[in-house]
Each structure stands twice: as C-alpha cells, then as structure tokens.
Scaffold this active site. Sequence first.
Site, PDB file in Angstrom:
ATOM      1  N   CYS A 137      80.851 -40.068-113.869  1.00 28.18           N
ATOM      2  CA  CYS A 137      80.039 -39.558-112.773  1.00 28.18           C
ATOM      3  C   CYS A 137      80.145 -40.562-111.637  1.00 28.18           C
ATOM      4  CB  CYS A 137      78.588 -39.389-113.200  1.00 28.18           C
ATOM      5  SG  CYS A 137      77.525 -38.852-111.854  1.00 28.18           S
TER       6      CYS A 137
ATOM      7  N   HIS B 295      78.279 -24.858-114.508  1.00 30.53           N
ATOM      8  CA  HIS B 295      79.164 -26.035-114.586  1.00 30.53           C
ATOM      9  C   HIS B 295      78.240 -27.225-114.780  1.00 30.53           C
ATOM     10  CE1 HIS B 295      82.903 -28.213-113.010  1.00 30.53           C
ATOM     11  NE2 HIS B 295      82.011 -29.163-113.037  1.00 30.53           N
TER      12      HIS B 295
ATOM     13  N   ARG C 249      91.513 -31.048-113.601  1.00 29.47           N
ATOM     14  CA  ARG C 249      91.140 -31.306-112.212  1.00 29.47           C
ATOM     15  C   ARG C 249      89.857 -32.135-112.119  1.00 29.47           C
ATOM     16  NH1 ARG C 249      87.153 -31.107-108.823  1.00 29.47           N
ATOM     17  NH2 ARG C 249      86.480 -29.193-109.845  1.00 29.47           N
ATOM     18  N   ASP C 250      88.716 -31.530-112.402  1.00 31.23           N
ATOM     19  CA  ASP C 250      87.433 -32.224-112.304  1.00 31.23           C
ATOM     20  C   ASP C 250      87.394 -33.436-113.225  1.00 31.23           C
ATOM     21  OD1 ASP C 250      83.909 -31.145-112.632  1.00 31.23           O
ATOM     22  OD2 ASP C 250      84.837 -32.846-111.637  1.00 31.23           O
TER      23      ASP C 250
ATOM     24  N   ASN D  62      81.500 -34.500-117.304  1.00 33.87           N
ATOM     25  CA  ASN D  62      81.521 -33.108-117.720  1.00 33.87           C
ATOM     26  C   ASN D  62      81.077 -32.887-119.155  1.00 33.87           C
ATOM     27  OD1 ASN D  62      82.843 -31.369-115.536  1.00 33.87           O
ATOM     28  ND2 ASN D  62      84.170 -33.151-115.586  1.00 33.87           N
TER      29      ASN D  62
ATOM     30  N   HIS E  44      77.014 -30.937-115.974  1.00 35.66           N
ATOM     31  CA  HIS E  44      77.458 -32.285-116.292  1.00 35.66           C
ATOM     32  C   HIS E  44      76.515 -32.889-117.313  1.00 35.66           C
ATOM     33  CE1 HIS E  44      80.527 -33.406-112.968  1.00 35.66           C
ATOM     34  NE2 HIS E  44      80.710 -32.194-113.425  1.00 35.66           N
TER      35      HIS E  44
END
EC number: 4.1.3.4
Lengths: 370, 325
Positions: free
Chosen positions: B266, B233, B41-42, B275, B235
């Site tokens: 990003c 989470h 997803r991300d 990520n 990055h």
Amino acid sequence: MGNVPSAVKHCLSYQQLLREHLWIGDSVAGALDPAQISVLINLHCFQPYVSGFSVSLVGSVACIHWETSQLSGLPEFVKIVEVGPRDGLQNEKVIVPTDIKIEFINRLSQTGLSVIEVTSFVSSRWVPQMADHTEVMKGIHQYPGVRYPVLTPNLQGFHRAVAAGATEISVFGAASESFSKKNINCSIEESMGKFEEVVKSARHMNIPARGYVSCALGCPYEGIITPQKVTEVSKRLYSMGCYEISLGDTIGVGTPGSMKRMLESVMKEIPLGALAVHCHDTYGQALANILTALQMGINVVDSAVSGLGGCPYAKGASGNVATEDLIYMLNGLGLNTGVNLYKVMEAGDFICKAVNKTTNSKVAQASFNA
Amino acid sequence: MAAMTKALPRRLVGLASLRAVSTSSMDTLPKQVKIVEVGPRDGLQNEKNIVSTPVKIKLIDMLSEAGLSVIEATSFVSPKWVPQMADHAEVLKGIQKFPGITYPVLTPNLKGFEAAVAAGAKEVSIFGAASELFTKKNINCSIEESFQRFDAILKAAQSANISVRGYVSCVLGCPYEGKISPAKVAEVTKKLYSMGCYEISLGDTIGVGTPGIMKDMLSAVMQEVPPAALAVHCHDTYGQALANTLMALQMGVSVVDSSVAGLGGCPYAQGASGNLATEDLVYMLEGLGIHTGVNLQKLLEAGNFICQALNRKTSSKVAQATCKL
C-alpha cells in the site's frame, strides 16, 4: 462527522490529527491518556515526495475506524476472549520466560479485555511452553472485572490450577474421533468422562467451566466434520455444566457457508448466549467466518493478540485471528467491545519483540513502521 | 455521545426481524462470481522490485491457464510515473490471448488509450475517484476535469468498439480526506456508468473499510447503478478485505477484483499489505459453492512463480498454508 471518534488517519497532518482526534480510543473503552497523546504528537505524518502514482508515508497510526451506521441484526456488544497467552504462545516455537508472560498478561489486563486465557495446566512434557503454568497464574495481577481462565485437561491439572489460584477453567473436546485420539490419546466418549469429572468438581467449588470443541469445521485427519457431530459434542459439554461452548475452526479450513451450517445445527440444541466462535486464520477466512457468526447472533469471539501462534498442522501457516484485526472490524461495525485497540496493539508489539517475530496482525502492520 | 444516541433507536427497533434478514442474505449469494485478476497491473505496480518483460508475460500466461476470465495486463501510463509498467506495449503484444479471456489495460488519458489500441488492446480501464483531494494529488485535476478526460477516452473507445471499465478509488475512505460519503461514491459511479463504462469497480483503496461501511456505500450506489454492473476491489491493508467482499456478495455484487499472491503493498501505509489475494478469495468462494472457473492449484503455481521472481513471500494465507517448507 459527529463525535464518534475516527482515529488517526495516516495521511493527515499531525496538527489536524490532534485537532480532530484527541478522543482516539474513547469510542467504547477508555479515554486517551497523556502517554498516547504524546505519541501522537511525535507522529510525522504523510510527506508526499512524488505526485501522481506513488506517495511515501512516514510515521505510524494507531487505528482507523469511521462513524458508521449499525449493520442491522448484529449483537450490540461482543465479548472478546483473548487466548494469546495460552493458545497463541502454545504454538510459538520460542519459549517465553515466565516474567515476560506475566508482563504480557498484565498489559492485556489494562486494555479493557474482560477475559484473558492465561495458561494451561497440562504436563510440561506435552507442552513445554506451558511448563510455568503455576508461576504465571500466581504471578499475574488479577485486575477487578477481568477473568483469567486456564486450561485443565484432567482432574490433576484442575487441582493444580485451583491450588495456584485459578477461578475459572476450560476443557477441550473435539468433534473428531481421530483428532481426539491423536491429541489426547482417547476417544471422544472417554474424553467426555474425564471432562465430566473436572467440570463437576469445578461446579462443586463454584468455579465456572468453559468448553471448547475443536475441529468444528474440519479435521486435519478426518477432513469433513458433520454439523451433527459438532452439535452432539457441544451438547455433552453444555449439559455437564460448561457455561459457554467455544466452537473452534482448529485448522482454519472453514468458510462462511460451513460456519453457517454448523451454527444452525448447534443453535438448535444450545442457547445462542452460551456459544462462542474460535476461528483460525490459516486460510485467511477468519474474519469472514466471524462476520457470518455475528450475523447469526453469536456475540462471543476468541482471538489472539498479534495473531500469535502458528498452525501445528500446516507448517509455515498462520494460526489465530489477530485481536487487533477483529477489534478493527467490530469498531467499524459500531459494535461495543470495551477494548482499547491502541493498547492492544502496544501489548502485541511487546510480545512480538519478546518472541522475536513480526506481528500477524494487518492492522498492526499498517500502523507501526517496520 | 450524540452519534451513539442517534444510532441507539435503530438498534432497538425490530432486532429480531432484522437478524432474520441478515441471515437469509446468505441464501441469496450469487451462484457464480467473475474474478478480475489485477495482479499483473495493480499488484506489480506496487511492488518495489522491477520485474522483466518475459516474467510478466509468463505470469499472465499462467494466470490464463488457471481459468481466470479477466486479467488486467498492464497500464499505458508514462514510465516516468510508474517504471514497473514501462514495458506495457511489449507485454500486451507478448502475452498469449486465450479465447474467452479478456485482457484489459489501464489508460489514464487519450494518449495512453491510443498507444494501447496500437498495441492490440480490446478493453481498457479508466480510474476515477470519489475524493477531490485524492484526484488532485493522484492525477493533478479535479473530479469534474477528470470526467472530461475520461469522456474523450470513452468516445474514442466507442468508435473503436472497445469496452471500457471504470474504477472509483477511495470508496470507503481516502488517505487525504478521511471519510467519504456514500452519496459522493454514488454520484461518481453513476457518472462513469452513464458515460459508457460497462462495469464500475468500487475500490477500497487504502483498505480502511469494514462490512457496515461497505453495505452503506453499496446501498447508495445500487440506487443509481444496477448491481450487475458493479464490482468491488478491496484492499487488505487492515485485514478486512474478505469480510468486506463477503458483505458485497450478500448485497448482490458478483464481480470481485483480487491479485494473485496478494501482490502489491500500500503506497499510503509503509509495510502494509495491499490487494486481496486471489487464492484466498477463490478458497472462500469454492467453500461457499460459488462457481469461479478458477483452478486453485494452477493459481497457486502462478503465485509461487511470481513471488520467486519478486524475491518475496506470498501474502496469500492459502498459499502459506499449502506450501510445504
């Protein structure tokens, strides 16, 4: 927000940038000079063209660090030993011309870095990149307050280094017998004998000697290396007269747990102030390992601008931890380094163009548009 | 400088004893960590190349076989905004649902939630932010208004016995506002938790955080929400993700989000990475003796598969070091 600088935020308008952040780079090293200000003026910043889930960014950013409370227990000042010109370039395939190397080192000298490892007085048969060691040593401008150590694997290299004007040297041991044999064709014991000659001569001439211990967290041939072995080798180098021992995770296999165990062992025999860590980022663990070392009180860290250098033991893998990314973390932690991140990024940009490669520094990737 | 003077007394007081505290924190690391895999997803959401539905399904199946226990499958968002996620229903219906693995999906609003449930979703995620400006730019409303939207979803989820995970974006910095106060993050997190989210994932959306700031933020949040209900989470835009994650583990967090192959760039810094790579995270956790349940070899295979499909190189250093050229 106080007056601790938080540098360019890549999505604010450049007018706001200039209003709030003219003192970029002023945190712990050097005020922003007019050239840097003009670069900022030319930054276009963020121009949203889509609302919702995706935004486009045009422009570049120098660095970002926020005012932060000090993480308790960390050293106040961290000395960065820049090994890009030696350890970094040594592992780059493209042979860099002498004048470029000299220009590169001169630029690094102006960033606030206080120790820059210049070259290696090793036989050009083994390390072609370092064939011009004498010319480089003689050609660089030696800035006051900056030290320029060079690698000297043996007495012959040492004498050449001194003749070329070296005022500090390094010797490279290893905590692995196999690595020692493959790398310098002798056992650890034999290598200590050679280093002892070099270090004693150096001390006799009042030249400081730094000792490196490779494979401190793992060996490409032997695998696991015991903390006891690392301690034993470090102690040998320290007692023969090395003022500082840099513990190297040569193939970057270490993780915070193994870093901690190794340091706990070494710190029983060698004073904290005489230790440094040299972490490779081959498995992406370098900054986490360095953070662990800092938490244990280590305050000397080796790094290479742009994360120069691959890993000779894992083709395609990365090598040194990038100085820019290290500084970014240290700045964020509120630790003094004396180094101007923006100027380091410029030096990194210079050498990457010269070597025709993209930087391995994430900070640089995020800051400069491709 | 005023800020330096303010900081100075803290540094001088009891340095030796403070050092002892920070080193012993290594001994209090969790014995196991739950990894929430957000690559499908991300990760994919921020990749330029659109990936076909069968490829997405295969990726998720491979991730399931790698031992991950939570895999965020897709996002029930309008394809107008996120074309990559246009096939959300097909993906959710097409994947193998292994027992013991949950497959949460993003649902930005009630409509998305209903579509997700219709497609078989058993867990959903909602996305808040600790920044007013980011909320406005991202979902076109204020933080307070976003809570009202989420409330509708949470109430519907409760009736349908569906778990809801909350995300808070910009916890360590915002691309529009800059600095974000830990108090604000704590406020938003507390609200989502009290509204019924079983877990809140705290996201360093633009990767600007460093370990000290992570610690400050978590200290504030943990005064309002129990550590067991928190996740981080991070990055890796500035290379700080793993160090920040380590700090979070030292503070007692035991749930970490990451993305296979470090998928996703990003959107706020062109050319930058996104990520934290799951492979690199697993490498560190294994080295620390922390149980994850993940088979690194199979994970590497999944990463290799999706990178080939996307025609890009992996962002995982472990994958780079392990691949033989």
